[in-house]
Design a protein around this motif. Structure first.
Motif, PDB file in Angstrom:
ATOM      1  N   ILE A  16       0.845  -1.201   0.000  1.00 54.21           N
ATOM      2  CA  ILE A  16       0.000   0.000   0.000  1.00 54.21           C
ATOM      3  C   ILE A  16       0.876   1.244   0.000  1.00 54.21           C
ATOM      4  CG2 ILE A  16      -1.815   1.262   1.209  1.00 54.21           C
ATOM      5  CD1 ILE A  16      -1.302  -2.365   2.082  1.00 54.21           C
ATOM      6  N   LEU A  17       0.609   2.135  -0.937  1.00 55.89           N
ATOM      7  CA  LEU A  17       1.384   3.373  -1.039  1.00 55.89           C
ATOM      8  C   LEU A  17       1.227   4.220   0.219  1.00 55.89           C
ATOM      9  CD1 LEU A  17       0.793   4.660  -4.691  1.00 55.89           C
ATOM     10  CD2 LEU A  17       2.802   3.492  -3.782  1.00 55.89           C
ATOM     11  N   PHE A 110      -2.168 -10.237  11.403  1.00 56.10           N
ATOM     12  CA  PHE A 110      -3.276 -10.470  12.332  1.00 56.10           C
ATOM     13  C   PHE A 110      -4.561  -9.840  11.813  1.00 56.10           C
ATOM     14  CE2 PHE A 110       0.430 -10.837  15.180  1.00 56.10           C
ATOM     15  CZ  PHE A 110       0.188 -12.116  15.679  1.00 56.10           C
ATOM     16  N   PHE A 111      -4.437  -8.633  11.243  1.00 53.09           N
ATOM     17  CA  PHE A 111      -5.607  -7.942  10.698  1.00 53.09           C
ATOM     18  C   PHE A 111      -6.248  -8.775   9.591  1.00 53.09           C
ATOM     19  CE2 PHE A 111      -7.095  -5.159   7.193  1.00 53.09           C
ATOM     20  CZ  PHE A 111      -8.215  -4.616   7.809  1.00 53.09           C
ATOM     21  N   ASN A 119       0.433  -6.055  19.164  1.00 53.26           N
ATOM     22  CA  ASN A 119       1.665  -5.270  19.099  1.00 53.26           C
ATOM     23  C   ASN A 119       1.316  -3.789  18.954  1.00 53.26           C
ATOM     24  OD1 ASN A 119       4.143  -4.119  18.668  1.00 53.26           O
ATOM     25  ND2 ASN A 119       4.634  -5.277  16.810  1.00 53.26           N
ATOM     26  N   LYS A 120       1.453  -3.047  20.033  1.00 54.32           N
ATOM     27  CA  LYS A 120       1.100  -1.632  20.028  1.00 54.32           C
ATOM     28  C   LYS A 120       2.010  -0.810  19.115  1.00 54.32           C
ATOM     29  CE  LYS A 120      -0.977  -1.634  24.637  1.00 54.32           C
ATOM     30  NZ  LYS A 120      -0.951  -1.042  26.002  1.00 54.32           N
ATOM     31  N   LEU A 125      -0.621  -1.977   8.406  1.00 53.04           N
ATOM     32  CA  LEU A 125      -1.982  -1.447   8.385  1.00 53.04           C
ATOM     33  C   LEU A 125      -2.987  -2.373   9.070  1.00 53.04           C
ATOM     34  CD1 LEU A 125      -2.564   0.151   4.859  1.00 53.04           C
ATOM     35  CD2 LEU A 125      -1.923   1.255   6.998  1.00 53.04           C
ATOM     36  N   HIS A 126      -3.925  -1.729   9.783  1.00 54.08           N
ATOM     37  CA  HIS A 126      -4.987  -2.464  10.470  1.00 54.08           C
ATOM     38  C   HIS A 126      -6.359  -2.014   9.988  1.00 54.08           C
ATOM     39  CE1 HIS A 126      -1.417  -2.632  13.103  1.00 54.08           C
ATOM     40  NE2 HIS A 126      -1.846  -3.848  13.371  1.00 54.08           N
TER      41      HIS A 126
END
Length: 214
Positions: A16-17, A110-111, A119-120, A125-126
């Motif tokens: 993703i740009l 994970f997303f 993981n904070k 990207l989420h």
């Protein structure tokens, strides 16, 4: 909840740009230093830099087999990054051809699995990105026109044909020359030089032709 994306696409293979980040390749060993790159005659002249990460893993960028380095320059806005990209791409600094493109990221594993990421400090990207900002990894690696295409995006973001924007950009030349008038200081091309680039001149001609015919 937000509708899930189609399952027939491998989203782990998509990049993703990140339009506020400039990815630079072709840096000589003497320029592969974030303190130098921060300076106002280098990348500092294009805007407010939030972070610079220099990749010290050298690779052969030219036919002579000379080792060059890369860096990620994070700006506070997409417009600043776009101006930097337009100014530096395809210039020659310290005997090396410099190329620039927008940085990219990927979706958090994970997303994509529908699991909350614990993981904070996760840098991935989420949330789903706009389709226009998504590129398949193989398309980036195999597209010889990627730099040209991203310069077109940069021109749109920076709105460089807007008369007021152009006036502001050109006015920065005097500021930099005054700043270094007593010194012989090298660096990246001045922000005003973007109007000398072929891709910009070609688009300016098209803009004029369109305005005359409309």
């Amino acid at each position: 909840s937000e509708k899930a994306k189609p399952s027939n696409i491998n989203y782990s293979n998509i990049r993703i740009l990140q339009k506020n980040i400039v990815y630079v390749i072709g840096l000589s060993s003497s320029l592969a230093d974030k303190e130098i790159l921060f300076q106002p005659n280098f990348f500092g002249q294009y805007g407010n830099i939030l972070k610079i990460v220099v990749n010290k893993n050298g690779y052969n960028q030219n036919f002579q087999g000379e080792t060059t380095y890369s860096a990620y320059i994070t700006y506070s806005s997409q417009e600043e990054a776009s101006l930097a990209l337009l100014a530096i791409d395809n210039c020659v600094i310290d005997g090396h051809v410099i190329r620039g493109s927008f940085g990219t990221t990927k979706y958090c594993t994970f997303f994509l699995q529908g699991i909350e990421c614990s993981n904070k400090e996760c840098l991935y990207l989420h949330e789903w990105a706009k389709d226009e900002d998504c590129i398949f990894k193989e398309d980036i690696n195999g597209n010889k026109h990627i730099f040209y295409q991203q310069q077109k995006i940069a021109m749109q973001i920076a709105d460089i044909f807007n008369p007021e924007k152009k006036r502001i950009i050109l006015s920065k030349k005097k500021f930099l020359s005054d700043l270094y008038e007593s010194e012989e200081i090298g660096g990246m091309p001045g922000i005003e030089t973007i109007y000398n680039k072929h891709i910009v001149k070609d688009f300016l001609k098209k803009e004029r032709k369109y305005s005359y015919n409309s």
